[in-house]
Motif scaffolding. Structure first.
Motif, PDB file in Angstrom:
ATOM      1  N   VAL A 168       0.815  -1.222   0.000  1.00 11.03           N
ATOM      2  CA  VAL A 168       0.000   0.000   0.000  1.00 11.03           C
ATOM      3  C   VAL A 168       0.843   1.264   0.000  1.00 11.03           C
ATOM      4  O   VAL A 168       0.340   2.349  -0.314  1.00 11.03           O
ATOM      5  CB  VAL A 168      -0.978   0.040   1.205  1.00 11.03           C
ATOM      6  N   GLY A 169       2.109   1.140   0.346  1.00 10.04           N
ATOM      7  CA  GLY A 169       2.959   2.328   0.401  1.00 10.04           C
ATOM      8  C   GLY A 169       2.456   3.323   1.423  1.00 10.04           C
ATOM      9  O   GLY A 169       2.147   2.955   2.559  1.00 10.04           O
ATOM     10  N   THR A 170       2.346   4.582   1.012  1.00 10.59           N
ATOM     11  CA  THR A 170       1.853   5.631   1.921  1.00 10.59           C
ATOM     12  C   THR A 170       0.356   5.857   1.763  1.00 10.59           C
ATOM     13  O   THR A 170      -0.197   6.813   2.304  1.00 10.59           O
ATOM     14  CB  THR A 170       2.592   6.956   1.671  1.00 10.59           C
ATOM     15  N   GLY A 171      -0.305   4.974   1.017  1.00  5.21           N
ATOM     16  CA  GLY A 171      -1.738   5.126   0.806  1.00  5.21           C
ATOM     17  C   GLY A 171      -2.528   4.987   2.093  1.00  5.21           C
ATOM     18  O   GLY A 171      -2.093   4.348   3.049  1.00  5.21           O
ATOM     19  N   LYS A 172      -3.692   5.610   2.113  1.00  7.18           N
ATOM     20  CA  LYS A 172      -4.558   5.566   3.282  1.00  7.18           C
ATOM     21  C   LYS A 172      -5.878   4.892   2.922  1.00  7.18           C
ATOM     22  O   LYS A 172      -6.324   4.913   1.771  1.00  7.18           O
ATOM     23  CB  LYS A 172      -4.830   6.972   3.808  1.00  7.18           C
ATOM     24  N   ILE A 173      -6.497   4.291   3.930  1.00  5.11           N
ATOM     25  CA  ILE A 173      -7.764   3.604   3.729  1.00  5.11           C
ATOM     26  C   ILE A 173      -8.735   3.981   4.842  1.00  5.11           C
ATOM     27  O   ILE A 173      -8.335   4.244   5.978  1.00  5.11           O
ATOM     28  CB  ILE A 173      -7.564   2.063   3.700  1.00  5.11           C
ATOM     29  N   ALA A 209      -0.999   2.149   6.664  1.00  7.45           N
ATOM     30  CA  ALA A 209      -0.718   0.800   7.178  1.00  7.45           C
ATOM     31  C   ALA A 209      -0.045   0.882   8.541  1.00  7.45           C
ATOM     32  O   ALA A 209      -0.338   0.074   9.435  1.00  7.45           O
ATOM     33  CB  ALA A 209       0.151   0.039   6.184  1.00  7.45           C
ATOM     34  N   ALA A 210       0.850   1.841   8.706  1.00  5.53           N
ATOM     35  CA  ALA A 210       1.544   1.987   9.985  1.00  5.53           C
ATOM     36  C   ALA A 210       0.569   2.310  11.106  1.00  5.53           C
ATOM     37  O   ALA A 210       0.701   1.799  12.232  1.00  5.53           O
ATOM     38  CB  ALA A 210       2.613   3.071   9.882  1.00  5.53           C
ATOM     39  N   GLU A 211      -0.423   3.141  10.814  1.00  2.00           N
ATOM     40  CA  GLU A 211      -1.413   3.500  11.835  1.00  2.00           C
ATOM     41  C   GLU A 211      -2.327   2.314  12.152  1.00  2.00           C
ATOM     42  O   GLU A 211      -2.721   2.123  13.314  1.00  2.00           O
ATOM     43  CB  GLU A 211      -2.220   4.706  11.358  1.00  2.00           C
ATOM     44  N   ILE A 212      -2.647   1.513  11.141  1.00  2.00           N
ATOM     45  CA  ILE A 212      -3.443   0.302  11.379  1.00  2.00           C
ATOM     46  C   ILE A 212      -2.648  -0.685  12.224  1.00  2.00           C
ATOM     47  O   ILE A 212      -3.160  -1.282  13.176  1.00  2.00           O
ATOM     48  CB  ILE A 212      -3.861  -0.331  10.042  1.00  2.00           C
ATOM     49  N   ALA A 213      -1.362  -0.848  11.885  1.00  4.16           N
ATOM     50  CA  ALA A 213      -0.500  -1.753  12.648  1.00  4.16           C
ATOM     51  C   ALA A 213      -0.395  -1.311  14.096  1.00  4.16           C
ATOM     52  O   ALA A 213      -0.399  -2.143  15.015  1.00  4.16           O
ATOM     53  CB  ALA A 213       0.879  -1.812  12.005  1.00  4.16           C
ATOM     54  N   ALA A 214      -0.304  -0.009  14.311  1.00  3.21           N
ATOM     55  CA  ALA A 214      -0.204   0.514  15.673  1.00  3.21           C
ATOM     56  C   ALA A 214      -1.455   0.186  16.479  1.00  3.21           C
ATOM     57  O   ALA A 214      -1.382  -0.135  17.672  1.00  3.21           O
ATOM     58  CB  ALA A 214       0.020   2.023  15.643  1.00  3.21           C
ATOM     59  N   ARG A 215      -2.600   0.229  15.834  1.00  4.93           N
ATOM     60  CA  ARG A 215      -3.850  -0.091  16.533  1.00  4.93           C
ATOM     61  C   ARG A 215      -3.932  -1.577  16.848  1.00  4.93           C
ATOM     62  O   ARG A 215      -4.427  -1.969  17.909  1.00  4.93           O
ATOM     63  CB  ARG A 215      -5.044   0.370  15.690  1.00  4.93           C
ATOM     64  N   GLY A 275     -28.140   7.534  12.248  1.00  5.75           N
ATOM     65  CA  GLY A 275     -28.160   8.460  13.372  1.00  5.75           C
ATOM     66  C   GLY A 275     -27.069   8.192  14.386  1.00  5.75           C
ATOM     67  O   GLY A 275     -27.075   8.765  15.478  1.00  5.75           O
ATOM     68  N   GLN A 276     -26.112   7.333  14.027  1.00  8.80           N
ATOM     69  CA  GLN A 276     -25.031   6.982  14.942  1.00  8.80           C
ATOM     70  C   GLN A 276     -23.669   7.201  14.293  1.00  8.80           C
ATOM     71  O   GLN A 276     -23.557   7.322  13.077  1.00  8.80           O
ATOM     72  CB  GLN A 276     -25.151   5.512  15.366  1.00  8.80           C
ATOM     73  N   LYS A 277     -22.638   7.229  15.129  1.00  9.66           N
ATOM     74  CA  LYS A 277     -21.259   7.306  14.648  1.00  9.66           C
ATOM     75  C   LYS A 277     -20.755   5.886  14.389  1.00  9.66           C
ATOM     76  O   LYS A 277     -21.085   4.956  15.130  1.00  9.66           O
ATOM     77  CB  LYS A 277     -20.359   7.975  15.690  1.00  9.66           C
ATOM     78  N   PRO A 278     -19.941   5.707  13.356  1.00  8.22           N
ATOM     79  CA  PRO A 278     -19.406   4.368  13.108  1.00  8.22           C
ATOM     80  C   PRO A 278     -18.356   3.972  14.135  1.00  8.22           C
ATOM     81  O   PRO A 278     -17.664   4.829  14.700  1.00  8.22           O
ATOM     82  CB  PRO A 278     -18.790   4.494  11.708  1.00  8.22           C
ATOM     83  N   GLN A 279     -18.223   2.673  14.369  1.00  2.52           N
ATOM     84  CA  GLN A 279     -17.200   2.163  15.281  1.00  2.52           C
ATOM     85  C   GLN A 279     -15.821   2.389  14.673  1.00  2.52           C
ATOM     86  O   GLN A 279     -15.601   2.140  13.489  1.00  2.52           O
ATOM     87  CB  GLN A 279     -17.429   0.669  15.514  1.00  2.52           C
ATOM     88  N   THR A 280     -14.873   2.838  15.481  1.00  4.39           N
ATOM     89  CA  THR A 280     -13.516   3.040  14.989  1.00  4.39           C
ATOM     90  C   THR A 280     -12.793   1.704  14.869  1.00  4.39           C
ATOM     91  O   THR A 280     -13.193   0.706  15.481  1.00  4.39           O
ATOM     92  CB  THR A 280     -12.708   3.947  15.922  1.00  4.39           C
ATOM     93  N   LEU A 281     -11.721   1.686  14.088  1.00  6.24           N
ATOM     94  CA  LEU A 281     -10.938   0.461  13.947  1.00  6.24           C
ATOM     95  C   LEU A 281     -10.309   0.074  15.281  1.00  6.24           C
ATOM     96  O   LEU A 281     -10.253  -1.110  15.630  1.00  6.24           O
ATOM     97  CB  LEU A 281      -9.857   0.640  12.880  1.00  6.24           C
ATOM     98  N   ALA A 282      -9.831   1.062  16.035  1.00  9.62           N
ATOM     99  CA  ALA A 282      -9.230   0.764  17.340  1.00  9.62           C
ATOM    100  C   ALA A 282     -10.240   0.092  18.265  1.00  9.62           C
ATOM    101  O   ALA A 282      -9.921  -0.887  18.950  1.00  9.62           O
ATOM    102  CB  ALA A 282      -8.691   2.048  17.971  1.00  9.62           C
ATOM    103  N   ALA A 283     -11.461   0.611  18.281  1.00  7.52           N
ATOM    104  CA  ALA A 283     -12.498   0.017  19.135  1.00  7.52           C
ATOM    105  C   ALA A 283     -12.843  -1.388  18.659  1.00  7.52           C
ATOM    106  O   ALA A 283     -13.058  -2.293  19.470  1.00  7.52           O
ATOM    107  CB  ALA A 283     -13.748   0.898  19.125  1.00  7.52           C
TER     108      ALA A 283
END
Length: 294
Positions: A168-173, A209-215, A275-283
């Protein structure tokens, strides 16, 4: 009374939609039809008061019979990815059957930006959207982002070895939980927006990817390093690990799509529908610690 039908009712998403129809949208069980290629897999749903019907996407005439007497149909995209061309044929069968059966509204589970996506199955979604728009039936298209849940396939192994090989390189998802997509689908099925609309269901953040890995590391306490590789190297690694070629190609194409920025999109459409907020990946990772550490 309005009759609602959910295809793929035996699958993870289908069952979650049914649960949200009953518990969140407060639809009466008698007004819900659960449909599957194998109705035997729906015995527990029938026992709880839901109607069940056979719905084989390879049999258009059978689909017309299944959809007859139904006001709104949720067409959940099939998992037929191994045979090129089969999935889009199945989807077109379902759309045609809905029109022939007199269905008043189609809800369909698509993907973000299918017109420019690099993911191998994107043409199936684009073709289905086009078929729905050509059918003359009112529609709600739900473009579901990459599921949080998809990380449960490879992340446990990544955490075990401490390395995540990705192109993915520096790409974000932007990702969203399957259950949140089910909640939104149930809301759209129970009370569809007026006219014909397209919604893109996303989480509230874009991540590298780095932020996902950190979570993932934070949830499990295990270190995880991201290792950048080329598409070719990733393909070799996945096929070498024994994955079928079509699965490896799909996963590599998803990485390429992230790298190209086609999964980097945040909308408020989920909140508009639910009417709700989505669940975060960390949660989500916090709720899946055992699976991630397996």
């Amino acid at each position: 009374m309005t009759k609602l039908l959910v295809t793929g009712a035996a699958g993870h998403l289908g069952r979650a939609v049914l649960r949200h129809l009953l518990e969140t949208s407060k639809v009466a069980a008698a007004d819900i039809v659960a449909a599957s290629r194998d109705p035997n897999k729906l015995a527990d749903l029938a026992a709880s008061g839901l109607k069940t019907r056979a719905a084989d996407f390879d049999d258009e005439a059978g689909l017309v019979k299944a959809f007859t007497g139904v006001d709104r149909v949720l067409i959940i995209s099939t998992d037929e990815l191994a045979t090129p061309g089969k999935r889009i044929t199945q989807h077109r069968n379902a759309v045609s059957a809905a029109a022939k059966a007199g269905v008043k509204h189609i809800i369909y589970t698509s993907m973000p930006n299918p017109d420019k996506s690099l993911v191998t199955f994107a043409p199936d979604h684009l073709g289905t959207e086009e078929a729905i728009k050509a059918s003359g039936v009112a529609y709600t298209i739900l473009r579901n982002s990459w599921y949080h849940d998809n990380y449960l396939m490879g992340m446990p192994h990544n955490l075990q070895v401490g390395k995540w090989y990705t192109s993915v390189g520096t790409g974000k998802i932007t990702t969203i939980s399957r259950d949140d997509c089910a909640r939104a689908a149930a809301a759209a099925l129970a009370n569809p927006p007026a006219g014909s609309r397209t919604f893109t269901l996303t989480g509230s953040e874009t991540l590298t990817a780095a932020e996902i890995a950190a979570r993932a590391s934070a949830a499990t306490g295990k270190p995880l390093d991201v290792v950048d590789v080329t598409d070719e190297q990733l393909t070799q690694g996945l096929t070498g690990a024994g994955l079928p070629a079509f699965v490896a190609n799909m996963l590599v194409s998803a990485d390429a799509n992230i790298r190209a920025g086609n999964f980097e999109q945040v909308t408020s459409d989920y909140e508009t529908l639910t009417g709700q907020k989505p669940q975060t990946l960390a949660a989500y990772f916090d709720t899946q610690k055992a699976a991630l550490a397996a």
